[in-house]
Write an enzyme that holds these catalytic residues in place. Sequence first.
Site, PDB file in Angstrom:
ATOM      1  CB  CYS A   1     -18.772  -5.537  -8.034  1.00  9.38           C
ATOM      2  SG  CYS A   1     -18.139  -7.253  -9.037  1.00  9.38           S
TER       3      CYS A   1
ATOM      4  CG  ASP B   1      -1.952   1.669   1.306  1.00 13.20           C
ATOM      5  OD1 ASP B   1      -2.884   1.588  -0.229  1.00 13.20           O
ATOM      6  OD2 ASP B   1      -1.977   2.184   2.197  1.00 13.20           O
TER       7      ASP B   1
HETATM    8  C1  B12 Z   1      -4.546   6.276  -3.938  1.00  7.61           C
HETATM    9  C2  B12 Z   1      -5.323   5.168  -3.215  1.00  7.61           C
HETATM   10  C3  B12 Z   1      -6.343   4.801  -2.908  1.00  7.61           C
HETATM   11  C4  B12 Z   1      -7.688   6.406  -3.002  1.00  7.61           C
HETATM   12  C5  B12 Z   1      -7.721   6.621  -4.799  1.00  7.61           C
HETATM   13  C6  B12 Z   1      -8.691   5.203  -5.366  1.00  7.61           C
HETATM   14  C7  B12 Z   1      -8.067   4.885  -7.039  1.00  7.61           C
HETATM   15  N1  B12 Z   1      -9.317   3.778  -8.213  1.00  7.61           N
HETATM   16  O1  B12 Z   1      -7.269   4.776  -7.415  1.00  7.61           O
HETATM   17  C8  B12 Z   1      -8.194   6.546  -2.602  1.00  7.61           C
HETATM   18  C9  B12 Z   1      -8.273   6.917  -0.859  1.00  7.61           C
HETATM   19  C10 B12 Z   1      -9.681   6.865  -3.103  1.00  7.61           C
HETATM   20  C11 B12 Z   1      -8.890   4.779  -2.271  1.00  7.61           C
HETATM   21  C12 B12 Z   1      -9.915   4.052  -2.284  1.00  7.61           C
HETATM   22  C13 B12 Z   1     -10.009   2.868  -2.166  1.00  7.61           C
HETATM   23  N2  B12 Z   1      -9.132   2.049  -2.223  1.00  7.61           N
HETATM   24 CO1  B12 Z   1      -7.256   2.151  -1.876  1.00  7.61          CO
HETATM   25  N3  B12 Z   1      -5.486   2.528  -1.910  1.00  7.61           N
HETATM   26  C14 B12 Z   1      -4.715   3.207  -2.693  1.00  7.61           C
HETATM   27  C15 B12 Z   1      -3.091   3.215  -3.027  1.00  7.61           C
HETATM   28  C16 B12 Z   1      -2.443   4.250  -1.946  1.00  7.61           C
HETATM   29  C17 B12 Z   1      -3.187   3.559  -5.057  1.00  7.61           C
HETATM   30  C18 B12 Z   1      -3.731   3.544  -6.034  1.00  7.61           C
HETATM   31  C19 B12 Z   1      -3.160   4.297  -6.957  1.00  7.61           C
HETATM   32  O2  B12 Z   1      -2.241   4.520  -7.164  1.00  7.61           O
HETATM   33  N4  B12 Z   1      -4.311   4.942  -8.161  1.00  7.61           N
HETATM   34  C20 B12 Z   1      -4.084   5.542  -9.152  1.00  7.61           C
HETATM   35  C21 B12 Z   1      -4.850   3.983 -10.124  1.00  7.61           C
HETATM   36  C22 B12 Z   1      -4.423   5.164 -11.665  1.00  7.61           C
HETATM   37  O3  B12 Z   1      -3.905   3.627 -10.804  1.00  7.61           O
HETATM   38  P1  B12 Z   1      -3.492   2.056  -9.848  1.00  7.61           P
HETATM   39  O4  B12 Z   1      -5.331   1.419  -9.186  1.00  7.61           O
HETATM   40  O5  B12 Z   1      -2.852   1.352  -9.061  1.00  7.61           O
HETATM   41  O6  B12 Z   1      -3.781   0.472 -11.137  1.00  7.61           O
HETATM   42  C23 B12 Z   1      -4.972   0.422 -12.533  1.00  7.61           C
HETATM   43  C24 B12 Z   1      -5.081   1.474 -12.772  1.00  7.61           C
HETATM   44  O7  B12 Z   1      -3.703   2.031 -13.837  1.00  7.61           O
HETATM   45  C25 B12 Z   1      -5.173   0.877 -14.362  1.00  7.61           C
HETATM   46  N5  B12 Z   1      -5.019   1.225 -15.651  1.00  7.61           N
HETATM   47  C26 B12 Z   1      -3.175   1.089 -16.271  1.00  7.61           C
HETATM   48  N6  B12 Z   1      -3.938   1.677 -17.139  1.00  7.61           N
HETATM   49  C27 B12 Z   1      -4.622   2.401 -18.005  1.00  7.61           C
HETATM   50  C28 B12 Z   1      -5.720   2.373 -18.697  1.00  7.61           C
HETATM   51  C29 B12 Z   1      -7.136   3.020 -19.238  1.00  7.61           C
HETATM   52  C30 B12 Z   1      -7.147   3.282 -19.901  1.00  7.61           C
HETATM   53  C31 B12 Z   1      -7.956   2.480 -17.627  1.00  7.61           C
HETATM   54  C32 B12 Z   1      -8.722   2.170 -18.067  1.00  7.61           C
HETATM   55  C33 B12 Z   1      -7.362   2.546 -16.514  1.00  7.61           C
HETATM   56  C34 B12 Z   1      -6.331   1.988 -16.819  1.00  7.61           C
HETATM   57  O8  B12 Z   1      -4.555  -0.337 -14.075  1.00  7.61           O
HETATM   58  C35 B12 Z   1      -4.021  -0.541 -13.105  1.00  7.61           C
HETATM   59  C36 B12 Z   1      -4.782  -2.048 -12.387  1.00  7.61           C
HETATM   60  O9  B12 Z   1      -5.693  -2.364 -11.558  1.00  7.61           O
HETATM   61  C37 B12 Z   1      -3.315   2.091  -4.001  1.00  7.61           C
HETATM   62  C38 B12 Z   1      -1.682   0.995  -2.720  1.00  7.61           C
HETATM   63  C39 B12 Z   1      -0.224   1.251  -4.160  1.00  7.61           C
HETATM   64  N7  B12 Z   1       0.846   1.239  -3.231  1.00  7.61           N
HETATM   65  O10 B12 Z   1      -0.871   0.752  -5.216  1.00  7.61           O
HETATM   66  C40 B12 Z   1      -4.574   1.130  -2.193  1.00  7.61           C
HETATM   67  C41 B12 Z   1      -4.869   0.331  -3.174  1.00  7.61           C
HETATM   68  C42 B12 Z   1      -5.708   0.504  -4.475  1.00  7.61           C
HETATM   69  N8  B12 Z   1      -5.831   0.393  -2.231  1.00  7.61           N
HETATM   70  C43 B12 Z   1      -7.580  -0.514  -1.970  1.00  7.61           C
HETATM   71  C44 B12 Z   1      -8.524  -0.378  -1.578  1.00  7.61           C
HETATM   72  C45 B12 Z   1      -9.138  -1.419  -0.994  1.00  7.61           C
HETATM   73  C46 B12 Z   1      -9.417   0.724  -1.452  1.00  7.61           C
HETATM   74  C47 B12 Z   1     -10.752   0.833  -1.028  1.00  7.61           C
HETATM   75  C48 B12 Z   1     -11.447  -0.642  -1.276  1.00  7.61           C
HETATM   76  C49 B12 Z   1     -10.887   0.848  -0.008  1.00  7.61           C
HETATM   77  C50 B12 Z   1     -12.353   1.266   0.972  1.00  7.61           C
HETATM   78  N9  B12 Z   1     -13.406   0.142   0.975  1.00  7.61           N
HETATM   79  O11 B12 Z   1     -12.955   2.127   1.371  1.00  7.61           O
HETATM   80  C51 B12 Z   1     -11.134   2.138  -1.613  1.00  7.61           C
HETATM   81  C52 B12 Z   1     -11.681   2.049  -3.051  1.00  7.61           C
HETATM   82  C53 B12 Z   1     -11.998   2.925  -3.857  1.00  7.61           C
HETATM   83  C54 B12 Z   1     -12.161   2.538  -5.550  1.00  7.61           C
HETATM   84  N10 B12 Z   1     -12.879   2.490  -6.627  1.00  7.61           N
HETATM   85  O12 B12 Z   1     -10.974   2.227  -6.462  1.00  7.61           O
HETATM   86  C55 B12 Z   1      -6.444  -1.410  -2.464  1.00  7.61           C
HETATM   87  C56 B12 Z   1      -7.540  -2.146  -3.374  1.00  7.61           C
HETATM   88  C57 B12 Z   1      -7.347  -3.977  -2.955  1.00  7.61           C
HETATM   89  C58 B12 Z   1      -7.432  -4.736  -4.335  1.00  7.61           C
HETATM   90  N11 B12 Z   1      -8.830  -5.575  -4.245  1.00  7.61           N
HETATM   91  O13 B12 Z   1      -8.470  -3.841  -5.954  1.00  7.61           O
HETATM   92  C59 B12 Z   1      -4.938  -1.215  -2.832  1.00  7.61           C
HETATM   93  C60 B12 Z   1      -4.385  -1.990  -3.254  1.00  7.61           C
HETATM   94  C61 B12 Z   1      -4.277  -1.802  -0.982  1.00  7.61           C
HETATM   95  C62 B12 Z   1      -3.510  -2.236  -0.390  1.00  7.61           C
HETATM   96  N12 B12 Z   1      -2.877  -2.885  -0.571  1.00  7.61           N
HETATM   97  O14 B12 Z   1      -4.631  -3.481  -0.903  1.00  7.61           O
HETATM   98  N13 B12 Z   1      -7.316   3.834  -2.583  1.00  7.61           N
HETATM   99  S1  SF4 Z   2     -18.219  -3.661 -13.716  1.00 11.08           S
HETATM  100 FE1  SF4 Z   2     -17.039  -4.992 -13.473  1.00 11.08          FE
HETATM  101  S2  SF4 Z   2     -16.460  -4.098 -11.570  1.00 11.08           S
HETATM  102 FE2  SF4 Z   2     -18.700  -2.682 -12.018  1.00 11.08          FE
HETATM  103  S3  SF4 Z   2     -19.878  -3.824 -10.698  1.00 11.08           S
HETATM  104 FE3  SF4 Z   2     -19.961  -5.160 -12.991  1.00 11.08          FE
HETATM  105  S4  SF4 Z   2     -18.367  -6.609 -12.566  1.00 11.08           S
HETATM  106 FE4  SF4 Z   2     -18.276  -5.589 -10.917  1.00 11.08          FE
END
Ligand code: B12
Ligand code: SF4
Length: 377
Positions: free
Chosen positions: A247, A134
């Site tokens: 979901c 994380d």
């Molecule tokens: C910042 C952060 C948050 C922020 C922003 C969340 C977000 N969606 O970005 C906030 C505070 C809102 C948050 C909330 C939550 N979080 Co959080 N959070 C993080 C953290 C520290 C960084 C995430 C990040 O960099 N986001 C930036 C986005 C852009 O990147 P990403 O989601 O990491 O990666 C994906 C995208 O980049 C996407 N992507 C890449 N290229 C492209 C291109 C296109 C076109 C598209 C569509 C997508 C795409 O693919 C990647 C892989 O899935 C991580 C831990 C970590 N170090 O990674 C935990 C983490 C993501 N969180 C986690 C959790 C559990 C949550 C919550 C469920 C907690 C809760 N119940 O409240 C919520 C869920 C909200 C949601 N719908 O995402 C878990 C996720 C576990 C899982 N099964 O996915 C993590 C991994 C922590 C952990 N180590 O377990 N979180």
């Molecule tokens: S779109 Fe994907 S993540 Fe969203 S509710 Fe449907 S199955 Fe779940």
Amino acid sequence: MNVRDFQTQLIHYAHSIGIDKIGFARATPFPDLKQRLLVQQQLGFASGFEEPDIEKRTEPELLLEHAQSIISIAIAYPSKMKDAPQSKRGARRGIFARASWGMDYHTVLREKLAQLEAFILIHVPDAKLKSMVDTGELSDRAVAERAGIGWSAKNCSIITPEFGSYVYLGEMLTTLPFEPSVPMEDECGDCRLCLDVCPTGALIEGGQLNAQRCIAFLTQTKTMIPQEFRAKIGNRIYGCDTCQTVCPKNKGKHTAHQQAFTPDPELVKPLLLPLVEHTNRTFKETYGHMSGAWRGKNPIQRNALIALVHFKEREAIPKFISILHEDPRPVMRGTAAWALGELESDEGTSALKLRLENEEDATVRSEIQLALTKGEN
Ligand code: B12
Ligand code: SF4
Ligand code: SF4
């Protein structure tokens, strides 16, 4: 022993110490993620909690010299709680999101990764390893996706076929050339339920989140919650699970085998009024072992006031009044002022008028003024 045999042994060992899923990925750069992070930053959609250095986030070699592979781990957490206490009039309760149930997952996953590191070093003493959960630089989800742990879903979560999205993620960078796992196919298909039910429209499109609108983010901020979101927070005092609970891939997914994450119902669904009474010390003693406590008591107490308004809990009016007059924190006074405006009452209006004579904080003053206008309408 060759790498393939060692990898098999490592997988067995991982399962024996309670790691639910393990996968392997090459430690090559993440160009798509880099683009994505840049776009998110430019649009102002980032949360500010993530590592700010995008190069470090997407180029594993910058974190560990000669990195060759990344081990991704997932540990499942429960989605249901036994004996959940009822929220009743006069005894209203808030809710911590599932990611804060039981012991802080950072501690649990870090311990498992430390055990894995020790196992690797016994067999390959010159291996270089770097683990994170994380708070590290890497995107835990992007690593898990590449390592075949699950697919990257429209609600942004990594969804596993076995445990749904209710998994925590962590990883270990290594200098060892493990065989990479096969990434999973996306199984969201035409479904878009999560996008449709998100209360604040934070999910802009499949897989893209505006974190600034996400309730999970808002409940963790330390400032006033912007007006437009207050009514949408409901009784969530930490995090938000809505896009996961709706979901279909999470239907029936509940794992109770990780006992560290078994929730104490009184703690994860706490009474709201006593929550507001905590001092830093008592809050830490009571909630300090939970991941939801990482920002301290202030955001949680602010959210508790908002939740009391959600329940239209008039019994809380005297508490709002005393906070408005006595709490040294402007965010608490401002939120109490808003609460009094929402639950209109004669004593609330008098308290707001009286406070306006002495209040010096500009934000609190404007909340009081707004609350008083509400009463006039
Ligand atoms: C910042 C952060 C948050 C922020 C922003 C969340 C977000 N969606 O970005 C906030 C505070 C809102 C948050 C909330 C939550 N979080 Co959080 N959070 C993080 C953290 C520290 C960084 C995430 C990040 O960099 N986001 C930036 C986005 C852009 O990147 P990403 O989601 O990491 O990666 C994906 C995208 O980049 C996407 N992507 C890449 N290229 C492209 C291109 C296109 C076109 C598209 C569509 C997508 C795409 O693919 C990647 C892989 O899935 C991580 C831990 C970590 N170090 O990674 C935990 C983490 C993501 N969180 C986690 C959790 C559990 C949550 C919550 C469920 C907690 C809760 N119940 O409240 C919520 C869920 C909200 C949601 N719908 O995402 C878990 C996720 C576990 C899982 N099964 O996915 C993590 C991994 C922590 C952990 N180590 O377990 N979180
Ligand atoms: S779109 Fe994907 S993540 Fe969203 S509710 Fe449907 S199955 Fe779940
Ligand atoms: S966590 Fe809640 S607010 Fe954030 S995207 Fe999911 S449903 Fe929307």
